[in-house]
Design an enzyme around this catalytic site. Sequence first.
Site, short mmCIF file in Angstrom:
data_model
loop_
_atom_site.label_atom_id
_atom_site.label_comp_id
_atom_site.label_asym_id
_atom_site.label_seq_id
_atom_site.Cartn_x
_atom_site.Cartn_y
_atom_site.Cartn_z
N ASP A 32 48.39 41.40 40.81
CA ASP A 32 46.96 41.76 40.84
C ASP A 32 46.41 41.61 39.42
O ASP A 32 47.01 42.10 38.46
CB ASP A 32 46.78 43.19 41.36
N ILE A 33 45.28 40.95 39.31
CA ILE A 33 44.70 40.66 37.99
C ILE A 33 44.07 41.91 37.35
O ILE A 33 43.84 41.94 36.14
CB ILE A 33 43.67 39.50 38.12
N HIS A 91 45.71 41.52 52.64
CA HIS A 91 46.70 41.64 51.58
C HIS A 91 47.24 43.06 51.51
O HIS A 91 46.56 44.01 51.85
CB HIS A 91 46.13 41.23 50.21
N HIS A 95 48.80 45.77 48.81
CA HIS A 95 49.02 46.13 47.40
C HIS A 95 50.39 46.81 47.31
O HIS A 95 50.67 47.75 48.06
CB HIS A 95 47.99 47.15 46.93
P1 AMP Z 1 40.73 44.92 47.89
O1 AMP Z 1 40.15 43.77 48.67
O2 AMP Z 1 39.80 46.08 47.82
O3 AMP Z 1 42.09 45.32 48.39
O4 AMP Z 1 40.92 44.44 46.38
C1 AMP Z 1 41.24 43.12 46.07
C2 AMP Z 1 42.23 43.08 44.93
O5 AMP Z 1 42.41 41.71 44.58
C3 AMP Z 1 41.76 43.80 43.67
O6 AMP Z 1 42.74 44.73 43.26
C4 AMP Z 1 41.56 42.68 42.65
O7 AMP Z 1 41.92 43.06 41.34
C5 AMP Z 1 42.48 41.62 43.18
N1 AMP Z 1 42.07 40.26 42.81
C6 AMP Z 1 40.87 39.69 43.00
N2 AMP Z 1 40.86 38.42 42.54
C7 AMP Z 1 42.11 38.19 42.05
C8 AMP Z 1 42.74 37.07 41.43
N3 AMP Z 1 42.08 35.92 41.22
N4 AMP Z 1 44.04 37.18 41.05
C9 AMP Z 1 44.71 38.34 41.26
N5 AMP Z 1 44.17 39.43 41.84
C10 AMP Z 1 42.89 39.36 42.23
#
Ligand code: AMP
Length: 152
Positions: free
Chosen positions: A51-52, A115, A117
């Site tokens: 996660d970025i 996804h 986490h």
């Molecule tokens: P959520 O949809 O609420 O579960 O959150 C989406 C997650 O994806 C967040 O924690 C972001 O930091 C992560 N995220 C979004 N874009 C990217 C990316 N390009 N690379 C890695 N993580 C990402």
Amino acid sequence: MCHKVSSALKCWASPSDNQNISIITIFSKIIAGEIPCYKIAEDDDCFAFLDINPLVKGHTLVIPKREVDYFFDLSDEEIAAIQVFAKRVALAIQKAFPCRKVGQAVLGLEVPHAHIHLVPMQSEGDMLFCNPKLKLTNEEFVEIASQIKRFL
Ligand code: AMP
């Protein structure tokens, strides 16, 4: 671009949809290599990357290659496959970043591509998504990914 991504991915609408519509998410572009990521692991059906905006070091996302928005629209077989894949990644995270447990959460409010986490936890507070996120350098992300991959 859609063509390139859809040929590289299993990219179709969820089983609950009767339409064969492709929607390209940022995560599908990551799988296709069109957007960079700190990749951890991949198999035929699933993909894992850092996660970025991590809650803690080692915070990893596990996604199905098939582009589905809502996690619970995945088929039973897909959920079984992604959980087994996530287990392998979680055990590697735990070895790389010793913790009490690796927590798992499904939110999906930000990115419309299902996804999981995976977050190494020392306490329940590590799983609070309203916490400030870590700001890591490229070198730190590369090092974290390589530490986890050593245990896969
Ligand atoms: P959520 O949809 O609420 O579960 O959150 C989406 C997650 O994806 C967040 O924690 C972001 O930091 C992560 N995220 C979004 N874009 C990217 C990316 N390009 N690379 C890695 N993580 C990402």
